[in-house]
Design a protein around this motif. Structure first.
Motif, PDB file in Angstrom:
ATOM      1  N   VAL A   1       3.071   6.286  -2.401  1.00 46.93           N
ATOM      2  CA  VAL A   1       4.352   7.078  -2.781  1.00 46.93           C
ATOM      3  C   VAL A   1       4.654   6.910  -4.252  1.00 46.93           C
ATOM      4  O   VAL A   1       5.508   7.679  -4.796  1.00 46.93           O
ATOM      5  CB  VAL A   1       5.585   6.729  -1.927  1.00 46.93           C
ATOM      6  CG1 VAL A   1       5.239   6.981  -0.653  1.00 46.93           C
ATOM      7  CG2 VAL A   1       6.038   5.322  -2.365  1.00 46.93           C
ATOM      8  N   ARG A   2       3.822   6.323  -5.183  1.00 49.87           N
ATOM      9  CA  ARG A   2       3.793   6.231  -6.481  1.00 49.87           C
ATOM     10  C   ARG A   2       5.364   5.541  -6.866  1.00 49.87           C
ATOM     11  O   ARG A   2       5.877   6.039  -7.733  1.00 49.87           O
ATOM     12  CB  ARG A   2       3.504   7.582  -7.177  1.00 49.87           C
ATOM     13  CG  ARG A   2       2.179   8.120  -7.122  1.00 49.87           C
ATOM     14  CD  ARG A   2       2.196   9.552  -7.198  1.00 49.87           C
ATOM     15  NE  ARG A   2       0.747  10.064  -6.736  1.00 49.87           N
ATOM     16  CZ  ARG A   2       0.616  11.435  -6.698  1.00 49.87           C
ATOM     17  NH1 ARG A   2       1.591  12.407  -7.040  1.00 49.87           N
ATOM     18  NH2 ARG A   2      -0.585  11.846  -6.377  1.00 49.87           N
ATOM     19  N   ALA A   3       5.306   4.563  -6.362  1.00 48.25           N
ATOM     20  CA  ALA A   3       6.775   3.719  -6.313  1.00 48.25           C
ATOM     21  C   ALA A   3       6.741   3.137  -7.652  1.00 48.25           C
ATOM     22  O   ALA A   3       5.859   2.725  -8.233  1.00 48.25           O
ATOM     23  CB  ALA A   3       7.073   2.988  -5.274  1.00 48.25           C
TER      24      ALA A   3
ATOM     25  N   LEU B   1       0.855  -1.114  -0.070  1.00 50.18           N
ATOM     26  CA  LEU B   1       0.131   0.188   0.008  1.00 50.18           C
ATOM     27  C   LEU B   1       0.615   1.320  -0.053  1.00 50.18           C
ATOM     28  O   LEU B   1       0.613   2.128  -0.645  1.00 50.18           O
ATOM     29  CB  LEU B   1      -1.126  -0.098   1.135  1.00 50.18           C
ATOM     30  CG  LEU B   1      -1.895  -1.219   0.951  1.00 50.18           C
ATOM     31  CD1 LEU B   1      -2.640  -1.415   2.641  1.00 50.18           C
ATOM     32  CD2 LEU B   1      -2.946  -1.048  -0.053  1.00 50.18           C
ATOM     33  N   VAL B   2       2.033   1.304   0.820  1.00 50.99           N
ATOM     34  CA  VAL B   2       2.856   2.331   0.599  1.00 50.99           C
ATOM     35  C   VAL B   2       3.532   2.517  -0.763  1.00 50.99           C
ATOM     36  O   VAL B   2       3.781   3.698  -1.094  1.00 50.99           O
ATOM     37  CB  VAL B   2       3.716   2.205   1.793  1.00 50.99           C
ATOM     38  CG1 VAL B   2       5.145   3.106   1.409  1.00 50.99           C
ATOM     39  CG2 VAL B   2       3.448   2.298   3.193  1.00 50.99           C
TER      40      VAL B   2
ATOM     41  N   ARG C   1      -3.286  -1.307 -13.993  1.00 52.87           N
ATOM     42  CA  ARG C   1      -2.948   0.000 -14.030  1.00 52.87           C
ATOM     43  C   ARG C   1      -3.094   0.725 -12.781  1.00 52.87           C
ATOM     44  O   ARG C   1      -3.749   0.282 -11.568  1.00 52.87           O
ATOM     45  CB  ARG C   1      -3.780   0.907 -14.946  1.00 52.87           C
ATOM     46  CG  ARG C   1      -3.621   0.319 -16.375  1.00 52.87           C
ATOM     47  CD  ARG C   1      -4.656   1.209 -17.328  1.00 52.87           C
ATOM     48  NE  ARG C   1      -4.332   0.875 -18.645  1.00 52.87           N
ATOM     49  CZ  ARG C   1      -5.157   1.203 -19.499  1.00 52.87           C
ATOM     50  NH1 ARG C   1      -5.897   2.201 -19.423  1.00 52.87           N
ATOM     51  NH2 ARG C   1      -4.899   0.875 -20.874  1.00 52.87           N
ATOM     52  N   ARG C   2      -2.313   1.824 -12.356  1.00 56.67           N
ATOM     53  CA  ARG C   2      -2.699   2.752 -11.104  1.00 56.67           C
ATOM     54  C   ARG C   2      -4.004   3.107 -10.983  1.00 56.67           C
ATOM     55  O   ARG C   2      -4.575   3.621 -11.883  1.00 56.67           O
ATOM     56  CB  ARG C   2      -1.712   3.990 -11.051  1.00 56.67           C
ATOM     57  CG  ARG C   2       0.032   3.240 -10.798  1.00 56.67           C
ATOM     58  CD  ARG C   2       0.754   4.434 -11.062  1.00 56.67           C
ATOM     59  NE  ARG C   2       2.422   3.816 -11.121  1.00 56.67           N
ATOM     60  CZ  ARG C   2       3.038   3.480 -10.082  1.00 56.67           C
ATOM     61  NH1 ARG C   2       2.537   3.471  -8.857  1.00 56.67           N
ATOM     62  NH2 ARG C   2       4.467   3.124 -10.268  1.00 56.67           N
ATOM     63  N   SER C   3      -4.440   2.791  -9.840  1.00 55.81           N
ATOM     64  CA  SER C   3      -5.687   3.398  -9.366  1.00 55.81           C
ATOM     65  C   SER C   3      -5.803   4.593  -8.657  1.00 55.81           C
ATOM     66  O   SER C   3      -4.808   4.923  -8.131  1.00 55.81           O
ATOM     67  CB  SER C   3      -6.728   2.214  -8.982  1.00 55.81           C
ATOM     68  OG  SER C   3      -6.118   1.925  -7.690  1.00 55.81           O
TER      69      SER C   3
ATOM     70  N   ALA D   1      -1.281  -5.580  -9.278  1.00 61.34           N
ATOM     71  CA  ALA D   1      -2.571  -5.207  -9.632  1.00 61.34           C
ATOM     72  C   ALA D   1      -2.435  -3.756  -9.742  1.00 61.34           C
ATOM     73  O   ALA D   1      -3.460  -3.134 -10.552  1.00 61.34           O
ATOM     74  CB  ALA D   1      -3.729  -5.837  -8.558  1.00 61.34           C
ATOM     75  N   ALA D   2      -1.751  -2.821  -9.019  1.00 56.74           N
ATOM     76  CA  ALA D   2      -2.075  -1.572  -8.873  1.00 56.74           C
ATOM     77  C   ALA D   2      -0.991  -0.861  -9.849  1.00 56.74           C
ATOM     78  O   ALA D   2      -0.510   0.334  -9.583  1.00 56.74           O
ATOM     79  CB  ALA D   2      -1.862  -1.178  -7.327  1.00 56.74           C
TER      80      ALA D   2
END
Length: 392
Positions: free
Chosen positions: A185-187, A180-181, A282-284, A251-252
C-alpha cells in the motif's frame, strides 16, 4: 548529546510525517490467555487508531495538519474462535485451526466494526493468502482493493485467510504479512504491536536487560538473543518474526516502530518507546518483494554455470538454453526456484511455461524452439522483470 538529540528528531519526524500507516496487532494483545476477545483491549486500540486517523489529540499531529490513513493487520481470528468451539488451547492441526478461524474471524471483525462505529469509521475486511500476493493479477487486485477502501474513507482490517490457506500457501505469521502489506500500500510507516514493549538485548524479564531504542541495520542486532512466542500462548509469532518483518519492511524503505499495544499511542506519536528500525533500503518493485518473501516455490530449475552468471551477475532473463534440469509440478505463472549446479537457490521467479512443457525446452535456443513449436515458444522461461535474486 547533540547526536542523540538528532536521532530522536529523525525518529519523531519520520513518524509524525507518515501519512499512510500499517499497524499490526498480535493475538495476545486482543484476547485472553484461554481464548476469546477482550473487548476492553480492542476498544483501547481502536481509541488510539481513531485519534491518529482523525488527527486529534494524541495523534502526533496536533498542528491541525489533518488525519492519516490506517491499515490494520490484525491477528486474533483463531484465538477468538477457541472458546466458542470449546477448545482450551490453539490446536496444532490445520483443520481445527481453520475451523476456529472460521468462527473467530466473524467475531473479530464484528468487534472492530462496533468499536470503530463509535467514531463513525467504516471497516472493510480483507483476507489474503500468499498465493493472492505472489501472482501478478492477484497482487494488482490486492493493491486496488486496499487503495480503494482507503480512498473511500474506510479502514481496512487485514488478516491471513486462515479458513482456506493450506500449509503450502500460508504467510506463516501476520508480522511478515504486515511488512508486505506496508510495501503493497506504499505505507510511510509500519507499527508492530505485541505484548512486549520493544526489542531487548536479553530476556526482558531478567534484571540487567536493556531496551534497544533504535536499529539502523543488521549489524546493530549482532549478538542479540531474540526470544520466541509471547506469554499468552495464543499466537504463532514471537520477537523473531517481528524482527524479521521489521527487516523486510526497512529494506523496502519503510521505517518500523516495534512496541507494546499498551504503548501504541506513544509509538504512533513518535515518542521514545519501543524500538525504532530505520529504513535501510529503497522501495523496490512491489511484486518482487512479494516474490522474495511471500511466495512458495512450486518447483525448481537447475541452471548451468553460464546461466547462473547471466542471471545473477548480468541480471538477464532466463532462457531455455541455460536450464539443465526441472523439478516439481508447476503451472505457467507459478513461482519457482532457480538453482545452481550445487543445488543452492540463487533466485526466484515466475515461470512462463507449465512443468510438462519444460523437458522438451531444455538446452535449446528460443530460435530453434520457435521454428519447431511455433512463435509462442520464442520467449524467456523467466523474464528478468519477474525475477528476484536471493543472494545478490
Amino acid at each position: 548529546m547533540a547526536a542523540a538529540r538528532q536521532e530522536a528528531v529523525t525518529r519523531q519526524e519520520a513518524v509524525a510525517g507518515a501519512r499512510r500507516i500499517v499497524v499490526k496487532v498480535g493475538s495476545s494483545s486482543l484476547t485472553t490467555a484461554s481464548g476469546g476477545l477482550d473487548a476492553d483491549r480492542v476498544d483501547a486500540l481502536v481509541d488510539v487508531l481513531a485519534a491518529v486517523r482523525g488527527g486529534g489529540p494524541g495523534s502526533g499531529r496536533e498542528d491541525g495538519d489533518g488525519g492519516r490513513e490506517i491499515v490494520l493487520v490484525s491477528s486474533g481470528a483463531i484465538a477468538a474462535g477457541l472458546a466458542p468451539l470449546g477448545l482450551d488451547r490453539r490446536p496444532r492441526d490445520l483443520a481445527r485451526q481453520q475451523a476456529a478461524a472460521s468462527v473467530g474471524q466473524g467475531l473479530l471483525v464484528a468487534r472492530y466494526t462496533a468499536s470503530f462505529a463509535r467514531y463513525g469509521v467504516r471497516v472493510g475486511q480483507v483476507l489474503l493468502t500468499s498465493d493472492d500476493t505472489s501472482r501478478r493479477a492477484h497482487y494488482r487486485n490486492a493493491y486496488s482493493t486496499l487503495d480503494q477502501l482507503l480512498g473511500m474513507g474506510a479502514l481496512p482490517v487485514v488478516n491471513e485467510n486462515d479458513t482456506v490457506a493450506t500449509d503450502e500457501i500460508r504467510f506463516g505469521d501476520n508480522d511478515r504479512l504486515a511488512a508486505l502489506v506496508a510495501h503493497l500500500v506504499r505505507a510511510d510507516l509500519l507499527v508492530l504491536l505485541s505484548d512486549v514493549d520493544g526489542l531487548y538485548d536479553g530476556d526482558p524479564s531478567r534484571p540487567g536487560s536493556s531496551r534497544i531504542a533504535e536499529v539502523r541495520g543488521p549489524d546493530d542486532l549482532a549478538g542479540v538473543a531474540i526470544g520466541s512466542a509471547g506469554r499468552a500462548g495464543v499466537g504463532t509469532g514471537g520477537m523473531v518474526t517481528k524482527v524479521e518483518a521489521a527487516g523486510i519492511a526497512a529494506a523496502a524503505g519503510v521505517p518500523v516502530v516495534l512496541t507494546s499495544a499498551s504503548r501504541a499511542a506513544d509509538g504512533l506519536a513518535g515518542r521514545d518507546t519501543g524500538t525504532y528500525f530505520h529504513s535501510t533500503g529503497r522501495r523496490s518493485t512491489g511484486r518482487l518483494l512479494w516474490l522474495a518473501h511471500a511466495s512458495t516455490p512450486q518447483g525448481a530449475l537447475t541452471l548451468d554455470d553460464g546461466a547462473v552468471r547471466a542471471v545473477v551477475q548480468r541480471r538477464t532473463s532466463l532462457l531455455p538454453a541455460g536450464i539443465a534440469a526441472v523439478e516439481g509440478d508447476f503451472s505457467a505463472g507459478d513461482p519457482v526456484e532457480l538453482r545452481d549446479t550445487a543445488g543452492r537457490a540463487v533466485a526466484r521467479g515466475l515461470v512462463n511455461f507449465d512443468a510438462r512443457e519444460m523437458p522438451r525446452l531444455l538446452g535449446r535456443s528460443t530460435r530453434e524452439l520457435a521454428r519447431e513449436l511455433g512463435p509462442a515458444y520464442e520467449r524467456e522461461v523467466v523474464h528478468r522483470d519477474d525475477l528476484v535474486l536471493l543472494h545478490p
